[in-house]
Design an enzyme around this catalytic site. Structure first.
Site, short mmCIF file in Angstrom:
data_model
loop_
_atom_site.label_atom_id
_atom_site.label_comp_id
_atom_site.label_asym_id
_atom_site.label_seq_id
_atom_site.Cartn_x
_atom_site.Cartn_y
_atom_site.Cartn_z
N TYR A 1 38.06 38.49 36.73
CA TYR A 1 37.59 38.97 35.43
C TYR A 1 38.67 38.66 34.39
CZ TYR A 1 35.43 42.25 32.11
OH TYR A 1 34.83 42.83 31.02
N GLY B 1 40.50 39.90 32.10
CA GLY B 1 41.69 40.70 31.86
C GLY B 1 42.61 40.86 33.06
N LYS B 2 42.24 40.30 34.22
CA LYS B 2 43.07 40.45 35.42
C LYS B 2 44.37 39.65 35.28
CE LYS B 2 39.71 42.67 37.56
NZ LYS B 2 39.75 44.12 37.77
N ASN B 3 45.31 39.91 36.20
CA ASN B 3 46.57 39.16 36.20
C ASN B 3 46.30 37.66 36.32
OD1 ASN B 3 47.30 41.88 36.62
ND2 ASN B 3 49.22 41.27 37.58
#
Length: 373
Positions: free
Chosen positions: A189, A191-193
């Site tokens: 997704y 916004g993940k790292n």
């Protein structure tokens, strides 16, 4: 309460800053896919899968459409279905539990340890003859206690499926998250790292039969065109997203180091505020700080105050799964998981991302101190 007479805008996540830092590389990768117009199962998908296996340390990686799809396909490939039970923490995003329900199995919720992950001391009493799997969630970027969980799972011969949606590059002992169970589900997704520019996910495993099953299931039950060996799903990883992820994977370790540096600065500046409890750091578990989550007094008032100061905050998660309307058919009630319920009213996610500046963190922590002064 003294007032800070200046205002800096600090978002919870800054995807624009991330894109700006690698814009030329991303644009070239996307243009390459557009030029070939091979948008479904193009070479970039296999390229990313190969690179990700090398990074994580598993034999197989199968790109899929989302982290939710990854959990779903793992459960399906393991044959979990009607009448089975799967244990997972109540303190997680609903996507951990949804696929269990889709397959006709029953989610069995568990309470958490002080580090916000599934408490292995509470696991054994939840196991029944119907239990087929446990899904520890490496929440906020911190690995769960995989030694404790795996020992109990092994004793009862139940599968361990890692939910690694928030723990790209985290390490337990000497092994990366994603290598500690029979399979792991990653979310990419945005916004993940390690985030795509849309929905995307991945299944990683060392089990050849499971990998083969997931590979078929993601693509309508086939490995060649118009020959369908299984009733499957349309859960493939898009070529465009694979191209983006291949670029971003090269930067992941550096970005994780920047997140840890930011978290350390938060720790130093918040440690003397008695109303604030900082995230736990545990020896042998490398946190990658997908989120920087504190516990605070007067959480909602502080959140609103920070919003007025231009600071974006989040709550991950305000309502535990066992109290969500969607799972009322499971007949849990308030009080069933006291530790989960307690922290759900106290947790607050502060801004953290690789590009966050020292000045921004100093401003955020100064505002927190001001609120409690």
């Amino acid at each position: 309460m003294k007032s800070i007479n200046y205002k800096i805008s600090v978002p919870l996540v800054d995807l624009k800053a991330s894109y700006k830092g690698i814009k030329n590389q991303i644009d070239r990768a996307i243009a390459g896919v557009l030029g070939k117009t091979n948008f479904i199962m193009g070479d970039e998908v296999t390229g990313f899968e190969t690179a990700f296996t090398r990074y994580i340390g598993t034999k197989y990686a199968i790109g899929v459409s989302s982290g939710t799809a990854a959990i779903h396909l793992i459960l399906k490939a393991l044959g979990i279905g009607a009448g089975d039970e799967v244990i997972l923490p109540s303190h997680t995003f609903t996507a951990t539990a949804e696929p269990v329900v889709w397959l006709g199995a029953k989610p069995v919720f568990a309470d958490i340890a002080p580090d916000y992950t599934l408490d292995p001391t509470r696991l054994e009493k939840l196991i029944t003859a119907k239990t087929k799997a446990v899904i520890p969630v490496h929440l906020y970027g911190l690995p769960a206690d995989m030694d404790g969980i795996s020992k109990i799972a092994s004793r009862y011969k139940i599968s361990v499926i890692e939910d690694t949606a928030q723990a790209h590059g985290a390490v337990f002992g000497k092994k990366k998250t994603g290598t500690l169970g029979i399979a792991a589900a990653f979310s990419f997704y945005p916004g993940k790292n390690l985030g795509a520019y849309g929905d995307a996910g991945c299944v990683v495993t060392d089990n050849r039969l499971l990998a083969d099953a997931v590979r078929k299931l993601r693509n309508h039950g086939r490995t060649e065109k118009y020959r369908h060996q299984l009733v499957g799903y349309g859960e493939r990883l898009d070529t465009l997203q694979a191209a983006v992820l291949s670029v971003k994977l090269k930067h992941l370790e550096r970005w994780n180091r920047q997140r840890r540096t930011a978290a350390a600065l938060y720790d130093r500046r918040l440690k003397d505020i008695p109303q604030v409890t900082m995230p736990e750091t545990i020896s042998g578990r490398r946190h990658v700080y997908h989120l920087y989550v504190i516990q605070v007094e007067q959480r909602d008032k502080l959140k609103n105050y920070l919003k007025e100061k231009g600071i974006g905050c989040g709550i991950h998660y305000p309502i535990p799964l066992h109290l969500q309307p969607a799972y009322k058919f499971l007949r849990y009630k308030r009080g069933d998981f006291p530790d989960t319920e307690k922290i759900s009213g106290r947790i607050l996610s502060l801004p953290i991302y690789p590009e966050i500046t020292t000045a921004q963190i100093k401003y955020i922590t100064k505002c927190v101190k001001e609120f409690y002064s």
